[in-house]
Scaffold this active site. Structure first.
Site, mmCIF file in Angstrom:
data_model
loop_
_atom_site.group_PDB
_atom_site.id
_atom_site.type_symbol
_atom_site.label_atom_id
_atom_site.label_comp_id
_atom_site.label_asym_id
_atom_site.label_seq_id
_atom_site.Cartn_x
_atom_site.Cartn_y
_atom_site.Cartn_z
ATOM 1 N N MET A 271 164.697 134.067 -45.918
ATOM 2 C CA MET A 271 164.215 133.884 -44.706
ATOM 3 C C MET A 271 164.810 134.679 -43.574
ATOM 4 O O MET A 271 166.227 134.857 -43.581
ATOM 5 C CB MET A 271 164.303 132.270 -44.483
ATOM 6 C CG MET A 271 163.597 131.938 -43.159
ATOM 7 S SD MET A 271 161.770 132.449 -43.079
ATOM 8 C CE MET A 271 161.616 132.736 -41.397
ATOM 9 N N GLU A 306 163.993 141.254 -45.641
ATOM 10 C CA GLU A 306 164.325 140.250 -44.649
ATOM 11 C C GLU A 306 164.878 140.920 -43.571
ATOM 12 O O GLU A 306 164.613 140.665 -42.296
ATOM 13 C CB GLU A 306 165.375 139.247 -44.934
ATOM 14 C CG GLU A 306 164.870 138.387 -46.277
ATOM 15 C CD GLU A 306 163.588 137.738 -46.250
ATOM 16 O OE1 GLU A 306 163.117 137.481 -44.972
ATOM 17 O OE2 GLU A 306 162.836 137.682 -47.439
ATOM 18 N N HIS A 309 162.180 142.454 -41.384
ATOM 19 C CA HIS A 309 161.373 141.627 -40.620
ATOM 20 C C HIS A 309 162.042 141.527 -39.017
ATOM 21 O O HIS A 309 161.310 140.959 -38.097
ATOM 22 C CB HIS A 309 161.699 140.097 -40.899
ATOM 23 C CG HIS A 309 160.461 139.612 -42.271
ATOM 24 N ND1 HIS A 309 159.167 139.773 -41.759
ATOM 25 C CD2 HIS A 309 160.631 139.145 -43.175
ATOM 26 C CE1 HIS A 309 158.346 139.322 -42.674
ATOM 27 N NE2 HIS A 309 159.322 138.895 -43.864
HETATM 28 N N1 PHE Z 1 159.183 134.721 -44.531
HETATM 29 C C1 PHE Z 1 159.974 134.472 -46.004
HETATM 30 C C2 PHE Z 1 159.746 136.126 -46.337
HETATM 31 O O1 PHE Z 1 159.025 136.488 -46.781
HETATM 32 C C3 PHE Z 1 159.380 133.760 -46.795
HETATM 33 C C4 PHE Z 1 159.587 132.334 -46.554
HETATM 34 C C5 PHE Z 1 158.292 131.563 -46.072
HETATM 35 C C6 PHE Z 1 160.715 131.800 -46.815
HETATM 36 C C7 PHE Z 1 158.337 130.191 -46.018
HETATM 37 C C8 PHE Z 1 160.599 130.238 -46.617
HETATM 38 C C9 PHE Z 1 159.575 129.807 -46.328
HETATM 39 O O2 PHE Z 1 160.370 136.710 -45.921
HETATM 40 ZN ZN ZN Z 2 158.604 138.208 -45.645
#
Ligand code: PHE
Ligand code: ZN
Length: 885
Positions: A271, A306, A309
């Site tokens: 995450m 990650e 992001h």
């Molecule tokens: N956003 C995270 C990712 O793809 C995935 C995720 C979604 C993790 C929901 C935890 C809960 O990088």
């Molecule tokens: Zn992601």
């Protein structure tokens, strides 16, 4: 069950929030069963709100409310309303105001692993998509962006490390109490789903990174003490990702620290919380003896994902959860490009397309099909799908193909410029691409809104007198749930026409245009492209580099496919030709009553020889040659059959072809096996990993021949392995056999690794995947193994997940025992972790493609599930999978 929870939410109902939150101050007193959270929110009416003096409705779940204060004045019970989903304050000022709440939550009792929970002894959080409301009352939606200051307090003995997002601003002891505190401030406004907090006794592996503009960033990876020696690869991967994002996309990191925490209990992979990424430890920890090349690759990719992001998701976030692909598709595309640049581009493309076809194509062809940007959902947790992620990434790739690398980069720069610090939509993204390139991309938007995999039905006619080649392309857009009529899409189609010597012929369209890059744009339902000055009948190579997420259908005869297999200049299509050749044989054999001819006869022998030729071409990367040697798997064959699938016939076809290839080219395979043997010490780099992959691919085919000496070879491979890659490759090849070698290797593996959870997961998974008549019983037995637990997501995925998603003959056993196993365990899991249960139930998605008997059994299991008590998550999956009748 509150039926309102099961009412779909609709994209078209989006309305801006009535209130905004500019600043948040949180104070946590960590405690295993009663963590007290004091929150102070600076709110104001949203000037863009459509309602007049609306009530303030804050989301909140599983919270014990102790007090509510408005502008310093404690509210009486009559001044607010409370239910199990929200806290409503009917009247609030028509100007900025401050709302304070004190709530208590129970991390230990949090088995859903959403919100604040404990993994072993570590406190950690998971807030995406709607976990923050399980921590405190809030406007828990991604278009409310606030600046957070977080204070955490805990007994030093229990949690020496206290982390939150942003930069550390203060820390110290509370004298005489044994307690200490830390204060963190994140200057970047963010939605609540990016909030994170960690507390525990963790070891820290530090490093640093100097950004292009000279910011010195402290990097830390926090792990369970004793695991420090397994963080090196993750740290190197992080630094490579940071540098790459600067060089390729001009994006720099924007805080003084970047922290990564590895935890053992995590529903997903990782995450991207701002400045404090929380990871499933499986995607951090690696040492040559415990992690395979596959693990090393996944760690590098997910660490990068990650990190990326930080710009695509955090600096520019999503307006609402319907826009999830805006951050996920784009970030997957970015991590794919990263891996492609660092390792072999063609191999990365092959792996990604395999993944897309295995997971996304069936989704798009089944009852759970949804557009990359869904128009409706019941439970957003069910939409972290292959369609949103992998197909979403393909859409970004198509934009790059259409606009060129520079055009795409310009568009992305503009997207950041216009949307930095705010919550955006797919329209903002595609709009920036359109603006930067001067192109009208309105037809391209269909890719976000129409579900289903388009079929491109192509044919090529050669006119020897006119020296022209006429390519006809038809778009076939089959109906999907909720979408019966579809508009023709804009499809970038990369192609080449091969002349007699295998070289690409110059591509000149009638009318004058010369195609330097071999790219044509398909925009109509039926379209014809005429190429002129073609001296002899060419062999078409279509959809090069898999330029669009479509299913290409075109009748080529075996000679033409073999020609492409030997000569295509496009490495993806060269591989594709081998796959197509094999797929044709495998489907012919699997269809109707099983027919061994196609997988044992002369055609199969020809395939074997062609594979041997390419696999021995030493000018090609070893990893690429390894992919060449992998036959289409059971899910590839089933997908191609599309209906009346008998998984046993499919498996038999696969094993027969594997045996034919293994026998016919055993000499070459033996040489490849010997030549690819490692010399120096273990290194996870792409080239060394490629050699190991090539060696295992050869070994797999050799063992497929069934010769006793080859089984001996596999056992030797296991015994002599000096790294996890070789050990697990041999173990998994042996796992399908009914031989003492299998039992010996499994027992040895267990004895050696029983106290290493991540490695033991492999032991569970390998048995769950093994194709054996008793696999259901094996999995049943392992469910009561002392080391098994339903509560740990990794272990659950290793055993049940591997069985239902990667053991087609076992899961679809003719007596329905596999379906029963899934239904009964999912029901159990659903009571404490709905998200995990719903994911497992996704395994039923292709039930309608099966032969009638299995269909009936699967339907029975689904009906039974539907009539029981289900979470919203599982309810949505089960009812949609069952469909209307
Ligand atoms: N956003 C995270 C990712 O793809 C995935 C995720 C979604 C993790 C929901 C935890 C809960 O990088
Ligand atoms: Zn992601």
């Amino acid at each position: 069950m509150d039926q309102s929870l099961r009412r779909p939410k609709l994209l078209k109902d989006y309305a801006p929030p009535d209130y905004l939150i500019d600043e948040v101050e949180l104070d946590f007193a960590l405690d295993p069963n009663a963590t007290r959270v004091s929150s102070k929110l600076k709110l104001r009416p949203n000037p863009k709100a459509t309602n007049n003096r609306p009530p303030l409705i804050l989301d909140g779940e599983n919270l014990a409310l102790e007090s509510v204060t408005l502008d310093g004045k404690q509210l009486a019970a009559a001044d607010y309303r409370l239910d199990d989903k929200s806290l409503t304050v009917p009247t609030v000022p028509d100007r900025p105001f401050v709302l304070e709440t004190v709530t208590v939550c129970d991390p230990e009792a949090n088995t859903a692993l959403s919100g604040l929970y404990r993994s072993r002894a570590t406190y950690c959080t998971q807030c995406e998509p709607e976990g923050f409301r399980r921590i405190t009352y809030f406007l828990d939606r991604p278009d409310v962006l606030a600046v957070y200051t977080v204070r955490i307090e805990a007994p030093r003995q229990e949690a020496a490390v206290l982390l939150a997002n942003g930069n550390p601003v203060a820390a110290g002891d509370l004298p005489g109490t044994g307690r200490h505190f830390a204060v963190w401030h994140d200057p970047h406004p963010k939605p609540s789903y990016l909030f994170a907090l960690v507390g525990g006794n963790l070891a820290c592996v530090p490093d640093s990174f100097a950004t292009a503009s000279g910011r010195d960033v402290k990097l830390n990876i926090y792990v369970e003490p004793g695991k420090e020696d397994r963080c090196g690869w993750a740290m190197e991967s992080l630094k490579r990702a940071m540098r790459w994002d600067e060089q390729r996309f001009g994006r720099e990191y924007d805080l003084d620290v970047f922290n990564i925490v590895a935890v053992s209990d995590f529903n997903m992979g990782a995450m991207e919380n701002k400045g404090l990424n929380i990871f499933n430890d499986k995607l951090v920890l690696a040492r040559p003896d415990t992690a395979s090349d596959g693990d090393y690759g996944a760690i590098e990719g997910v660490i990068a994902h990650e990190y990326f992001h930080n710009w695509t998701g955090n600096r520019v976030t999503c307006r609402d959860w319907f826009q999830l692909c805006l951050k996920e598709g784009l970030t997957v595309f970015r991590d794919q490009e990263f891996t492609s640049d660092l390792r072999s581009g063609p191999v990365k493309r092959i792996l990604d397309v395999r993944m897309l076809r295995t997971h996304q194509f069936p989704e798009d062809a089944g009852p759970l099909a949804h557009p990359v940007r869904p128009a409706s959902y019941i439970e957003i947790n069910n939409f972290y799908t292959a369609t949103v992620y992998e197909k979403g990434a393909e859409l970004c790739r198509m934009l790059q193909t259409l606009l060129g690398r520079d055009g795409f980069r310009k568009g992305l720069d503009l997207y950041f410029e216009w949307n930095d610090g705010s919550a955006a939509t797919v329209e903002d993204f595609v709009g920036a691409m359109a603006d930067a390139s001067g192109r009208d991309l309105s037809q391209f938007m269909l890719w976000y809104n129409q579900s289903g995999t388009p079929e491109l039905a192509c044919s090529l006619d050669y006119d020897a007198r006119a020296k022209t080649a006429r390519l006809s392309v038809n778009q076939v857009l089959s109906p999907t749930p909720g979408q019966t009529k579809k508009e023709p899409m804009l499809i970038p189609l990369k192609l080449g026409l091969l002349g007699g010597n295998g070289d690409d012929l110059p591509l000149q369209l009638e009318g004058g245009t010369t195609l330097a890059d071999g790219l044509v744009e398909v925009t109509d339902r039926e379209q014809v492209f005429i190429f002129k000055d073609i001296p002899t009948a060419p062999t078409p190579s279509l959809l090069r580099d898999f330029s669009a997420p479509v299913r290409l259908t075109m009748t080529l005869d075996p000679d033409q496919i073999e020609f492409l297999m030997m000569h295509d200049k496009d490495p993806f299509n060269r591989w594709q030709a081998a796959q197509s050749y094999a797929t044709n044989l495998l489907t012919a054999a699997s269809r109707g009553g099983f027919d061994a001819g196609p997988v044992t006869g002369t055609e199969a022998t020809r395939l074997a020889q062609a594979l041997a030729t390419t696999a021995s071409e030493i000018s090609l990367a070893a990893a690429y040659r390894a992919e060449f040697l992998k036959l289409p798997n059971e899910s590839d064959i089933a997908r191609e059959l599309a209906s009346n699938v008998d998984p046993d016939a499919v498996r038999t076809a696969y094993e027969r072809l594997r045996a034919t290839v293994g026998r016919k080219i055993s000499g070459t395979l033996g040489e490849i096996y010997e030549d690819a043997a490692a010399t120096g010490p273990f290194s996870p780099d792409a080239e060394s990993a490629g050699k190991r992959a090539l060696r295992s691919a050869a070994l797999d085919l050799l063992v497929g021949s069934g010769e006793a000496e080859e089984i001996e070879r596999a056992l030797r491979h296991y015994r002599e392995a000096t790294n996890m890659t070789d050990a697990i490759a041999a173990l998994s090849i042996l796992s399908h056999l009914d031989r003492p070698a299998r039992d010996e290797a499994l027992a040895d593996f267990y004895a050696r690794w029983q106290d290493e959870p991540l490695v033991l997961d492999k032991w569970f998974a390998v048995q769950a995947r093994a194709t054996r008549p008793d696999s259901v019983e094996t999995v049943h037995g392992l469910l009561s193994h002392p080391k098994f637990s339903l509560k740990n997501p990794n272990r659950l995925r290793a055993l049940i997940g591997s069985f239902v998603h990667a053991n087609p003959t076992g899961f679809n056993r003719a007596d329905g025992a596999g379906y029963e196993l899934l239904a009964s365990s999912a029901l159990q899991i659903d009571r404490f972790n709905p998200h995990m249960a719903a994911r497992l139930l996704g395994a039923f998605e292709s039930w309608r493609t099966l032969e009638p008997k299995r269909q009936a059994l699967a339907k029975g299991a689904l009906r039974q599930l539907a009539s029981g008590e289900l979470s919203t998550d599982s309810y949505e999956i089960v009812t949609k999978t069952l469909g209307a009748d």
